[in-house]
Design a protein around this motif. Sequence first.
Motif, PDB file in Angstrom:
ATOM      1  N   SER A   1      -4.650  21.195   5.574  1.00  0.00           N
ATOM      2  CA  SER A   1      -5.237  22.538   5.496  1.00  0.00           C
ATOM      3  C   SER A   1      -6.001  22.875   6.774  1.00  0.00           C
ATOM      4  O   SER A   1      -5.883  23.974   7.313  1.00  0.00           O
ATOM      5  CB  SER A   1      -6.210  22.632   4.322  1.00  0.00           C
ATOM      6  OG  SER A   1      -5.567  22.350   3.116  1.00  0.00           O
ATOM      7  N   LEU A   2      -6.785  21.934   7.245  1.00  0.00           N
ATOM      8  CA  LEU A   2      -7.630  22.193   8.408  1.00  0.00           C
ATOM      9  C   LEU A   2      -6.794  22.591   9.625  1.00  0.00           C
ATOM     10  O   LEU A   2      -7.148  23.504  10.365  1.00  0.00           O
ATOM     11  CB  LEU A   2      -8.479  20.957   8.719  1.00  0.00           C
ATOM     12  CG  LEU A   2      -9.502  21.133   9.833  1.00  0.00           C
ATOM     13  CD1 LEU A   2     -10.534  22.195   9.466  1.00  0.00           C
ATOM     14  CD2 LEU A   2     -10.226  19.820  10.152  1.00  0.00           C
TER      15      LEU A   2
ATOM     16  N   LEU B   1      -7.356  25.953  11.762  1.00  0.00           N
ATOM     17  CA  LEU B   1      -7.781  25.879  13.160  1.00  0.00           C
ATOM     18  C   LEU B   1      -6.667  26.282  14.115  1.00  0.00           C
ATOM     19  O   LEU B   1      -6.905  26.561  15.283  1.00  0.00           O
ATOM     20  CB  LEU B   1      -8.242  24.457  13.502  1.00  0.00           C
ATOM     21  CG  LEU B   1      -9.546  23.989  12.884  1.00  0.00           C
ATOM     22  CD1 LEU B   1      -9.777  22.522  13.232  1.00  0.00           C
ATOM     23  CD2 LEU B   1     -10.718  24.815  13.386  1.00  0.00           C
ATOM     24  N   GLU B   2      -5.477  26.268  13.593  1.00  0.00           N
ATOM     25  CA  GLU B   2      -4.295  26.599  14.394  1.00  0.00           C
ATOM     26  C   GLU B   2      -4.086  25.626  15.556  1.00  0.00           C
ATOM     27  O   GLU B   2      -3.531  25.994  16.583  1.00  0.00           O
ATOM     28  CB  GLU B   2      -4.378  28.060  14.906  1.00  0.00           C
ATOM     29  CG  GLU B   2      -4.385  29.064  13.758  1.00  0.00           C
ATOM     30  CD  GLU B   2      -4.924  30.451  14.127  1.00  0.00           C
ATOM     31  OE1 GLU B   2      -4.358  31.422  13.649  1.00  0.00           O
ATOM     32  OE2 GLU B   2      -5.887  30.537  14.893  1.00  0.00           O
ATOM     33  N   VAL B   3      -4.596  24.416  15.427  1.00  0.00           N
ATOM     34  CA  VAL B   3      -4.301  23.362  16.405  1.00  0.00           C
ATOM     35  C   VAL B   3      -4.128  22.045  15.641  1.00  0.00           C
ATOM     36  O   VAL B   3      -4.521  21.929  14.479  1.00  0.00           O
ATOM     37  CB  VAL B   3      -5.434  23.155  17.443  1.00  0.00           C
ATOM     38  CG1 VAL B   3      -5.649  24.389  18.284  1.00  0.00           C
ATOM     39  CG2 VAL B   3      -6.735  22.725  16.776  1.00  0.00           C
ATOM     40  N   LYS B   4      -3.582  21.062  16.341  1.00  0.00           N
ATOM     41  CA  LYS B   4      -3.406  19.754  15.722  1.00  0.00           C
ATOM     42  C   LYS B   4      -4.757  19.024  15.663  1.00  0.00           C
ATOM     43  O   LYS B   4      -5.573  19.153  16.574  1.00  0.00           O
ATOM     44  CB  LYS B   4      -2.423  18.946  16.570  1.00  0.00           C
ATOM     45  CG  LYS B   4      -2.009  17.641  15.934  1.00  0.00           C
ATOM     46  CD  LYS B   4      -0.886  17.013  16.770  1.00  0.00           C
ATOM     47  CE  LYS B   4      -0.643  15.561  16.373  1.00  0.00           C
ATOM     48  NZ  LYS B   4      -1.786  14.683  16.548  1.00  0.00           N
TER      49      LYS B   4
ATOM     50  N   ALA C   1     -11.510  23.414   4.026  1.00  0.00           N
ATOM     51  CA  ALA C   1     -10.985  23.484   5.389  1.00  0.00           C
ATOM     52  C   ALA C   1     -11.348  24.822   6.021  1.00  0.00           C
ATOM     53  O   ALA C   1     -11.695  24.892   7.197  1.00  0.00           O
ATOM     54  CB  ALA C   1      -9.476  23.295   5.375  1.00  0.00           C
ATOM     55  N   GLU C   2     -11.305  25.870   5.218  1.00  0.00           N
ATOM     56  CA  GLU C   2     -11.623  27.176   5.775  1.00  0.00           C
ATOM     57  C   GLU C   2     -13.080  27.239   6.228  1.00  0.00           C
ATOM     58  O   GLU C   2     -13.406  27.730   7.295  1.00  0.00           O
ATOM     59  CB  GLU C   2     -11.350  28.264   4.730  1.00  0.00           C
ATOM     60  CG  GLU C   2     -11.635  29.635   5.316  1.00  0.00           C
ATOM     61  CD  GLU C   2     -11.334  30.766   4.369  1.00  0.00           C
ATOM     62  OE1 GLU C   2     -10.604  30.558   3.385  1.00  0.00           O
ATOM     63  OE2 GLU C   2     -11.850  31.857   4.628  1.00  0.00           O
ATOM     64  N   ARG C   3     -13.952  26.704   5.385  1.00  0.00           N
ATOM     65  CA  ARG C   3     -15.362  26.666   5.759  1.00  0.00           C
ATOM     66  C   ARG C   3     -15.587  25.812   7.000  1.00  0.00           C
ATOM     67  O   ARG C   3     -16.361  26.156   7.880  1.00  0.00           O
ATOM     68  CB  ARG C   3     -16.164  26.041   4.622  1.00  0.00           C
ATOM     69  CG  ARG C   3     -16.799  27.050   3.735  1.00  0.00           C
ATOM     70  CD  ARG C   3     -17.351  26.328   2.544  1.00  0.00           C
ATOM     71  NE  ARG C   3     -16.420  26.535   1.454  1.00  0.00           N
ATOM     72  CZ  ARG C   3     -16.586  27.468   0.548  1.00  0.00           C
ATOM     73  NH1 ARG C   3     -17.646  28.232   0.589  1.00  0.00           N
ATOM     74  NH2 ARG C   3     -15.719  27.653  -0.412  1.00  0.00           N
ATOM     75  N   THR C   4     -14.898  24.681   7.052  1.00  0.00           N
ATOM     76  CA  THR C   4     -15.044  23.795   8.205  1.00  0.00           C
ATOM     77  C   THR C   4     -14.533  24.499   9.458  1.00  0.00           C
ATOM     78  O   THR C   4     -15.139  24.427  10.523  1.00  0.00           O
ATOM     79  CB  THR C   4     -14.247  22.494   7.967  1.00  0.00           C
ATOM     80  OG1 THR C   4     -14.605  21.989   6.685  1.00  0.00           O
ATOM     81  CG2 THR C   4     -14.565  21.461   9.020  1.00  0.00           C
TER      82      THR C   4
ATOM     83  N   THR D   1      -8.842  18.227  22.600  1.00  0.00           N
ATOM     84  CA  THR D   1      -8.341  17.769  21.319  1.00  0.00           C
ATOM     85  C   THR D   1      -9.418  17.843  20.238  1.00  0.00           C
ATOM     86  O   THR D   1     -10.567  17.489  20.481  1.00  0.00           O
ATOM     87  CB  THR D   1      -7.881  16.304  21.472  1.00  0.00           C
ATOM     88  OG1 THR D   1      -6.794  16.283  22.384  1.00  0.00           O
ATOM     89  CG2 THR D   1      -7.484  15.648  20.186  1.00  0.00           C
ATOM     90  N   VAL D   2      -9.005  18.270  19.041  1.00  0.00           N
ATOM     91  CA  VAL D   2      -9.925  18.286  17.918  1.00  0.00           C
ATOM     92  C   VAL D   2      -9.759  16.979  17.145  1.00  0.00           C
ATOM     93  O   VAL D   2      -8.651  16.612  16.765  1.00  0.00           O
ATOM     94  CB  VAL D   2      -9.637  19.481  16.987  1.00  0.00           C
ATOM     95  CG1 VAL D   2     -10.593  19.475  15.811  1.00  0.00           C
ATOM     96  CG2 VAL D   2      -9.733  20.791  17.761  1.00  0.00           C
TER      97      VAL D   2
END
Lengths: 254, 443, 376
Positions: free
Chosen positions: A225-226, A230-233, A194-197, A209-210
């Motif tokens: 994790s993602l 990303l700090e968003v939903k 998730a961090e890499r993504t 929206t993501v």
Amino acid sequence: MITAGIDVGASSTKAVIMDGNKILAKFRQMAEGEEEYVINAALHGAIDAAGIKREDIGKIVATGAGAKNVDFADDIVTDISSGARGAVYEVPASRTVVDVGAEQARAVKCDATGKLLDFATNERCAAGSGAFIESMARALQTDFVTFIDYHFQSDKDIPLNAQCAVFAESEVVSLINSTATTADISRAINNSIAERTSSMTRRVGIEETVTAIGGVALNKGFLDSLQRFLEVKVTVPADPIFTNAVGAALIAQG
Amino acid sequence: MSKYKTEPMKLWKRIKEFKQNHFKEYHEAHKNGRLRFLGATALSISQYTGFENAVIMGSEPFAANIAFWKDFGLKCMEECERRGMTRELCGYSKCVWGAQFLNKNIMPDGTMLSEWGKPDFASSFSLAPCHCKWFQILCENSDTPMYLFDLTKAYPYNDENLIKYMTGQMLDCIEQAEKAVGQPFIDELFIKGVKNEFKSYRTWCDIMILNQTIPAPLDEKTIFSFIVPNLTKAYGDDTVALMQELKEEVQDRVNRGIAAVANEQFRIITDAIPPWPALELYRYLEREYGGVVVGSPYVICLCGSWKFENDKGDLIPTPTPVELGMPLTTREEVARALVWYRSHFSTETPYNIACGEVLHELTLKIAKQWHADGGMLHQNIGCTMQALGSMESRNAVAEAGIPCMNYEGNDADSREIDLTNMKRKFDIFFEANNVKRLTKKAA
Amino acid sequence: MFEKFSEILTNRHEYARDWKKRTGGKVVGFFCSYAPEEPLKAAGILPVRIIGGHKSSDKVGKYIAPNIGCSFCRDALGRGLEGDYDYLDGIVQGQTCLHTGEAFWVWQKHLPVKFSYFLAVPHSTQTIGREEYLAVEYAKFKTALEKWIGKEITNEDLDRGIESYNTNRQLIRQIFEFRQQDNPLVTGSEALDLALSGQIMDRDEHNAMMKEVLKKLPDRKMDRDPGTRIMIIGSVNTDREFMHMVEHECDLPATIVIDDTCTGIRYNFNDVNPQEDRLMAISLRYNHRPPCPNKDWPRRRRIPFIKHLIKTYKVDAVILFNHKFCQPHQLDNAVIEREMKAMGIPTLTLEFDIRIPIGQFRTRVEAMLETTMDII
Ligand code: SF4
Ligand code: SF4
């Protein structure tokens, strides 16, 4: 017009038939046997499910890693384009689309029509890909589904920061030999992908929206994790495995 | 029907021969009673013209030629790795170290040589420290006398402290070289050579400016064939004349609307040294998409000298010391003028560490002035210096509204080049920018 | 005995924030140990070295590709982008390698600070004219500082800066000397915390703490087997976890007795020799200090320096400490390894990432200890 979108991936081929903006049928054929057979089986599976005839299809667009092997396709597009178009169809507010495939991860920024504005893909290293999760699941001697469940049994965030797959693997091995539980490790691996993504997504900029698509979008642990990185939903369409094929069918509509 | 008329460059063959001949002159120098100098092109070429019998070779084209012949290049890399040099180290360095270890080399036409071409004197410049470490190791291993210049900070240019420091080194280098090769340094030859260099470099800038035309008269892959005269022999009368002819031919193409790529539909800039072992990439862009690479900070600055007009205005050619009427009668004056001229954006100085604040602006300027529709920046893992700034260049260009991507590659190590992936990334990029594919399906 | 140094190092951000509150002064971060600290101190500024947290950040990848940037710099930049260094008033870079340079430029562009300065330290510390060149660059730097803080930096100010740093380096060397004993009175972990805490603290306060330590140190009783005497050579070392592992977690005893890194003796080896032209005096110190590989050309000054340390500190084995993608050290390592081999000193090369596979490293260190202790 009736169109078909075919997404040829490493583990399966997905076909979607659409009439205008309406999905008539979806079909997924696992990649067992000759590729030509798999592709044809996917298309015909969808045709049967839609209750139409092959001649009814006005245009076919192929996408995915094996798109160029679809001999009967009228056009091919990359899964970046098809993914964005499909994601905006399924989640109209999508402006950032994230996909972590077996070999490649990608982040796409698009507009309200699903047109690409910017994109980023991962470096060659396999540590950022879905295949990595699977190989790590094997190292933990569990299957993918159990692996995801484990994620939520841990609330520890053990950093697993190695950059390359070889390093990351050796870190996982030392974790296995430490006091960390399988659940902790499952969470650590999801965090690391998730961090890499997230890092890749930040390159194109995070605009809401993501939407996450592709097989990995079914990994709830990864999504958990993602969202933290990303700090968003992060939104997931109902059937994220088919998003690329839907996008291809839509592109065929013109 | 093609969009534009196109025709091959008339000078192409001659410039190819020029390169072959120059390499031949270098390798056969000793046989002909001449001296070999090997120097980094950034600033250590023309000062050796003061030696009457000098044949001077630029170390980067020397390395690039090895990288281009990828089988030999690979042998060089592997030889270095066998001796404990890691895979992550500079590609150019490993090409030349490897040639030295194997005591073999290769000519531009692919003929193998049974000797690597040990110079009588060598020098390099610290565009980045590694550019000098490259030569430190090479010269230690081959027992070659060397002079390593310190180029501390190439931006902001025109800095008196830097010019003084570098001029001092250049004068010192000349004295050291005199001692090492046991021959007198003739000031008149030096002055003439440097004045020629100013001309060759200035003409290069004009040629590059002509490439701002739509359609572009030159594409970058062709330009690569034209860089060698300036990089190895900018001081020569023949180079001055050749550059002039080249300019005239390009001007003629512009006048007649001759394009490098008949189907030009998308103009591209890159940034760094290309992946030499995979230049077919450029042909892929042209054939499949009518994508023509019109320039890069690399190729534009490589054989010219540039500056911003006023403060951060457009990129313009640096007026030469001759044009400015600087005094050019003594060794000191000429050394100083050479340092002044070349410590603008010239050769690879924009990549100098201290230029990090400006490289991305320079790249953006080039994208705009050369009318680029998009940027495809080479994340050249073979050269840390170039690779490090590449992300920020991309960000700057993309944020200015010009679509831009990075692609990972290597200027020298064919093992690190993933052609399929690169092409895939290009496909996505063109698709994203609605550039129609000229052929139906991927090759 | 060294707990306080370790504590401050661990809580370095709190220390800096507190220092600001206490003194009302400005804090400037610097990347590389070639930063002009004496003039900063003279201006009443606290210079702190920007180091990583051995934590990765997903915010770095937009600016520095993960497959090229050195792990130390990516970590440090990551801490900045995550906001850990939000108390900095300025940043300064004393030019060395490409990586610190790029980290500086990214920081300057994306993490606005009131003052930023790139000081063009010569790449080579052997070229003709380098001392004069650097002195002039210091003068420019001093002028820029004066403009920022709004007051002149006098010779007396500079003398205070020089004095404080000279004392600091002398005290560190004195403490390090106790590592030469057969049973070193200071462990490598302690030495790292001591030297590194200096790079983030007010040197006068650091000096006072060291003086306290020196009163007690000669009588310190070590109840540990020193085992194999190890030297660490290489990239900037801030890996306390690794140091602890080598000295306390291996099956065989070992002590890190000395290092050639910029967070150890290399940085603290020589002083500013006072002369009328203060800036020239400082220039001489930075030009003449044991070089980092970036600056070690055309001749090699590092090799004799390393050999000198090996003899003085009775080194049995060497660990070549290399940050991932730190090409500068990789360039020297092959040569160092060859020299060590000729001297019969076992060497182990380890590649450090932002975080390290500690288990795997332990196995490899233990394997080396087995050879030095003649167990196999
Ligand atoms: S990495 Fe780049 S700057 Fe460094 S030596 Fe190689 S070519 Fe030169
Ligand atoms: S570890 Fe190496 S690359 Fe990183 S900052 Fe230090 S010298 Fe530079």
